[in-house]
Design an enzyme around this catalytic site. Structure first.
Site, PDB file in Angstrom:
ATOM      1  N   ASP A   1       4.079  -0.686  -3.958  1.00 26.35           N
ATOM      2  CA  ASP A   1       4.249  -0.424  -2.633  1.00 26.35           C
ATOM      3  C   ASP A   1       3.079   0.307  -1.928  1.00 26.35           C
ATOM      4  O   ASP A   1       3.158   0.651  -0.779  1.00 26.35           O
ATOM      5  CB  ASP A   1       5.678   0.599  -2.366  1.00 26.35           C
ATOM      6  CG  ASP A   1       5.436   1.981  -2.895  1.00 26.35           C
ATOM      7  OD1 ASP A   1       4.795   2.143  -4.075  1.00 26.35           O
ATOM      8  OD2 ASP A   1       5.764   2.722  -2.249  1.00 26.35           O
TER       9      ASP A   1
ATOM     10  N   ASP B   1       6.965   5.208  -7.964  1.00 27.93           N
ATOM     11  CA  ASP B   1       7.698   5.814  -6.781  1.00 27.93           C
ATOM     12  C   ASP B   1       7.332   4.606  -5.567  1.00 27.93           C
ATOM     13  O   ASP B   1       6.471   4.008  -5.135  1.00 27.93           O
ATOM     14  CB  ASP B   1       6.620   6.853  -6.307  1.00 27.93           C
ATOM     15  CG  ASP B   1       6.963   8.049  -7.301  1.00 27.93           C
ATOM     16  OD1 ASP B   1       7.942   8.759  -6.947  1.00 27.93           O
ATOM     17  OD2 ASP B   1       6.226   8.172  -8.268  1.00 27.93           O
TER      18      ASP B   1
ATOM     19  N   ASP C   1       5.171  -0.613 -10.459  1.00 24.87           N
ATOM     20  CA  ASP C   1       4.914   0.905 -10.045  1.00 24.87           C
ATOM     21  C   ASP C   1       6.228   1.545 -10.105  1.00 24.87           C
ATOM     22  O   ASP C   1       7.213   1.082 -10.218  1.00 24.87           O
ATOM     23  CB  ASP C   1       4.329   0.544  -8.574  1.00 24.87           C
ATOM     24  CG  ASP C   1       4.343   1.828  -7.962  1.00 24.87           C
ATOM     25  OD1 ASP C   1       3.614   2.888  -8.257  1.00 24.87           O
ATOM     26  OD2 ASP C   1       4.883   2.048  -6.624  1.00 24.87           O
TER      27      ASP C   1
END
Ligand SMILES: O=P(O)(O)OC[C@H]1O[C@H](O[C@H]2O[C@H](CO)[C@@H](O)[C@H](O)[C@H]2O)[C@H](O)[C@@H](O)[C@@H]1O
Length: 416
Positions: free
Chosen positions: A327, A126, A124
């Site tokens: 996240d 960000d 991922d």
């Protein structure tokens, strides 16, 4: 085709459950139906019985509650009733890592499991490769992180799976040797021809910015004009709200409220609600201080991972160990796919205890870096030192940057 109606847009506060663990690109692309299997009735908007003011709709559909629940003071209340919530945050975190062991500390176990198999890495962007910052346009990854990812990609097929537009995340990462999926997996670029896409209407050839031939898979292609229309309306309707920012992610739109005074979050929710109620084929999900508007097709980061594995002929679990690092709530879809296939590991990046379908955890992006460096050949011994070193170095770099950097976002005891 006019896709508008006066129905209220569906709302999801969590990712839709996967109905199919095996990839079936066509069969899984069902258009959304409020009575369909993809959404439970409890997650649908309920219309308030008594209207007392403009905010009733927003309150009734829990957007504001969800927005508040993700903010630090409110989360502290939630933590009090959370199973991972001893009052000392460090103890709580350590207790949590019994269930989600540190991927750094489990490095040997992971490499043992990978023996004889090829690792396929999914990252991922960000909050995973870059720290969370106030200005989404300035979420740069560090040169050290880029070098680590580049090194890893020499050994293993590596893909970035982001909620950003594919162009934007490519601009941030800047590595041509990776695969990229933008718009939460609704815009997949793979340099090789996907083996399962021969007759797929949403799969086509294109050229990248360097003029290189690429193959694109865009399962939400028909939504492009609608998303653009909604983006334009949202920019217009939120322009009076100080700090609000609308980001065009091509097949989805992000409405950021990180920089909006909390007392005005209801205005942000109301603007989005007012527009979405006219678009029943769009839905809302919640991210980190962001409301995300996206098509109701049954496609997410999990489906994108399955698509890439199959396209790249990496879907045989005996030969391949997929690892996904993320996240956000949207990354849970990918964790679930790996868990349900019993193939590979999800690694959740989080500095606070939370329930997840991931197998391992990392505390913050500096630990991702350390893990990548280990996998890239530097060895396991210095992993913890590297994490500490990068934490320090990146904080210094960020301090020099023009934008304000919130330390709490980097390693605080609350999710942001
Ligand atoms: O899937 P991802 O790559 O994790 O993208 C998810 C969203 O990330 C970005 O927003 C988040 O990060 C920003 C920069 O740190 C932060 O300011 C914002 O509050 C976060 O929500 C991105 O701007 C969104 O478009 C992505 O959907």
């Amino acid at each position: 085709m006019d896709l508008k109606s006066n129905h209220t847009a569906p709302v999801l506060t969590d990712p839709a459950p996967l109905s199919n663990t095996r990839l079936g690109v066509h069969s899984s692309l069902f258009p959304y139906s409020p009575s369909g299997a993809a959404f439970t009735p409890g997650l649908l908007l309920t219309i308030p019985r008594k209207k007392t003011g403009v905010l009733d709709d927003v309150r009734a559909c829990s957007w504001l509650d969800a927005m508040k629940a993700s903010s630090p003071p409110h989360r502290k209340i939630i933590k009090d009733v959370n199973e991972f919530a001893p009052s000392d945050p460090d103890v709580a975190y350590r207790t949590w890592t019994v269930k989600y062991p540190s991927a750094l500390k489990s490095f040997e176990q992971i490499t043992n499991h990978a023996k004889g198999r090829r690792i396929a890495l999914f990252l991922d962007y960000d909050g995973t490769l870059s720290p969370i910052v106030d200005n989404p346009d300035c979420a740069f990854m560090s040169d050290a992180m880029r070098a680590a990812v580049q090194k890893v990609a020499k050994y293993f097929p590596t893909a970035i799976i982001s909620g950003r537009s594919r162009d934007k995340v490519y601009e941030f990462v800047g590595l041509t040797e990776l695969y990229y999926a933008g718009s939460h997996g609704m815009d997949i670029m793979c340099p090789v021809k996907p083996s399962i896409s021969d007759d797929k209407p949403n799969c086509f050839k294109s050229t990248d910015k360097q003029g290189k031939d690429i193959n694109l898979f865009q399962p939400a292609a028909e939504f492009l004009p609608m998303i653009h229309e909604v983006f334009t309306s949202l920019v217009e309707s939120t322009k009076g709200i100080e700090g609000a920012k609308v980001e065009n992610n091509k097949f989805c739109v992000s409405v950021h409220y990180r920089n909006v005074d909390e007392k005005n979050w209801n205005l942000v929710a109301q603007c989005v609600h007012n527009i979405l109620k006219d678009y029943p084929r769009l839905r809302l999900t919640h991210g980190r201080k962001v409301l995300e508007v996206r098509p109701v097709i049954n496609w997410d980061k999990g489906k994108a991972v399955a698509f890439l594995l199959e396209s790249l002929r990496l879907s045989n679990c005996d030969d391949v160990l997929p690892i996904y690092v993320g996240d956000d709530r949207t990354d849970e879809d990918a964790f679930k796919v790996l868990k349900e296939r019993n193939c590979g590991y999800g690694i959740l990046v989080s500095s606070v205890p939370k329930e997840s379908s991931a197998y391992y955890s990392l505390r913050d992006p500096s630990e991702d870096f350390a893990l990548a460096r280990s996998h890239g050949g530097r060895g396991a011994l210095q992993r913890q030192d590297l994490a500490e070193e990068v934490r320090g170095r990146d904080l210094a770099e960020e301090g020099a940057a023009a934008q304000r950097f919130s330390e709490e976002d980097w390693r605080g005891d609350t999710e942001t």
